[in-house]
Design a protein around this motif. Structure first.
Motif, mmCIF file in Angstrom:
data_model
loop_
_atom_site.group_PDB
_atom_site.id
_atom_site.type_symbol
_atom_site.label_atom_id
_atom_site.label_comp_id
_atom_site.label_asym_id
_atom_site.label_seq_id
_atom_site.Cartn_x
_atom_site.Cartn_y
_atom_site.Cartn_z
ATOM 1 N N PHE A 160 -9.352 4.073 -10.404
ATOM 2 C CA PHE A 160 -9.490 4.057 -9.432
ATOM 3 C C PHE A 160 -9.062 5.101 -8.642
ATOM 4 O O PHE A 160 -9.250 6.856 -8.155
ATOM 5 C CB PHE A 160 -8.429 3.734 -8.155
ATOM 6 N N ARG A 208 -7.333 -1.793 -12.614
ATOM 7 C CA ARG A 208 -8.265 -1.191 -12.244
ATOM 8 C C ARG A 208 -7.647 -0.544 -11.372
ATOM 9 O O ARG A 208 -9.044 0.706 -10.735
ATOM 10 C CB ARG A 208 -8.457 -2.247 -10.973
ATOM 11 N N LEU A 209 -6.592 0.032 -11.318
ATOM 12 C CA LEU A 209 -5.675 0.703 -11.099
ATOM 13 C C LEU A 209 -5.722 2.701 -11.108
ATOM 14 O O LEU A 209 -6.121 3.446 -10.619
ATOM 15 C CB LEU A 209 -4.318 0.261 -10.364
ATOM 16 N N TRP A 215 4.898 -0.083 -4.843
ATOM 17 C CA TRP A 215 4.706 -0.927 -6.565
ATOM 18 C C TRP A 215 5.919 -1.650 -6.625
ATOM 19 O O TRP A 215 5.920 -2.698 -7.201
ATOM 20 C CB TRP A 215 4.383 0.220 -7.049
ATOM 21 N N GLN A 219 1.121 -1.193 0.242
ATOM 22 C CA GLN A 219 0.088 0.335 -0.071
ATOM 23 C C GLN A 219 0.654 0.878 -0.183
ATOM 24 O O GLN A 219 1.861 1.170 0.696
ATOM 25 C CB GLN A 219 -1.329 -0.481 1.073
ATOM 26 N N ASP A 244 -3.533 0.551 -3.341
ATOM 27 C CA ASP A 244 -3.190 -0.522 -3.105
ATOM 28 C C ASP A 244 -2.568 -1.356 -4.415
ATOM 29 O O ASP A 244 -3.166 -0.657 -5.315
ATOM 30 C CB ASP A 244 -4.684 -1.706 -3.131
ATOM 31 N N ARG A 270 -1.092 -4.057 -5.170
ATOM 32 C CA ARG A 270 -1.416 -5.252 -5.886
ATOM 33 C C ARG A 270 -2.368 -5.034 -7.011
ATOM 34 O O ARG A 270 -2.838 -5.807 -7.959
ATOM 35 C CB ARG A 270 -1.955 -5.972 -4.995
ATOM 36 N N GLU A 271 -3.122 -4.656 -7.606
ATOM 37 C CA GLU A 271 -4.443 -3.564 -8.080
ATOM 38 C C GLU A 271 -4.265 -3.905 -9.532
ATOM 39 O O GLU A 271 -2.464 -3.088 -9.896
ATOM 40 C CB GLU A 271 -5.194 -2.290 -7.941
ATOM 41 N N GLY A 326 -7.013 -4.139 1.144
ATOM 42 C CA GLY A 326 -6.661 -3.233 -0.407
ATOM 43 C C GLY A 326 -7.132 -1.206 -0.284
ATOM 44 O O GLY A 326 -6.346 -1.100 0.821
ATOM 45 N N HIS A 327 -7.664 -1.182 -1.430
ATOM 46 C CA HIS A 327 -7.585 0.749 -1.251
ATOM 47 C C HIS A 327 -8.536 0.807 0.274
ATOM 48 O O HIS A 327 -9.370 0.690 0.653
ATOM 49 C CB HIS A 327 -8.463 0.917 -2.420
#
Length: 147
Positions: A89, A85-86, A130, A5, A78, A80-81, A58-59
């Protein structure tokens, strides 16, 4: 906070990164709770003064309040998304931030980020979160391809 995160504080632009009560001179827009609810589902909190949206893994967005006044807004993204999807967001988070007035994000090292999807995306890509996720994924792929 999890290693995957990226943590960012949302604060009024004129605030010092070391300010412990960045929202004391002005408050977010009156619709901030509803806007966060549209961004992430309401989560559970261990304190009545802590509002939580999203999940621990998550987020997640945490808002500390005292006497009905916002004291801090912490955003955890997050890493890992998947990028599919990132990116949306980041756009939604930037729109939320911009609706709060003249604000910026501040990272743990003290870097100031404009409340735009591009700035958020660049901060994520440059973050330790990341790198740790994608370095781990590359190692797993390399190990799997050699067996």
């Amino acid at each position: 906070m999890a290693t995957w995160q990226l943590a960012l504080h949302l604060v009024p632009r004129a605030v010092s990164p070391s300010d412990r009560d960045p929202w004391r001179l002005r408050q977010p827009a009156g619709t901030w709770r509803r806007a966060l609810g549209a961004l992430l589902p309401r989560g559970t909190s261990w304190s009545p003064q802590l509002g939580v949206w999203g999940t621990e893994a998550g987020h997640r967005i945490e808002v500390w309040e005292h006497d009905g006044r916002v004291e801090s807004i912490l955003v955890r993204i997050d890493a890992r998304e998947p990028i599919e999807r990132l990116a949306p967001f980041c756009q939604e988070l930037a729109a939320f931030a911009q609706a709060q007035g003249d604000v910026v994000f501040i990272s743990a090292p003290g870097a100031v980020l404009e409340p735009t999807a591009t700035a958020l995306s660049e901060a994520i890509a440059a973050s330790e979160a990341w790198r740790s996720v994608h370095h781990r994924d590359a190692l797993i792929k390399a190990r799997c391809s050699t067996t």
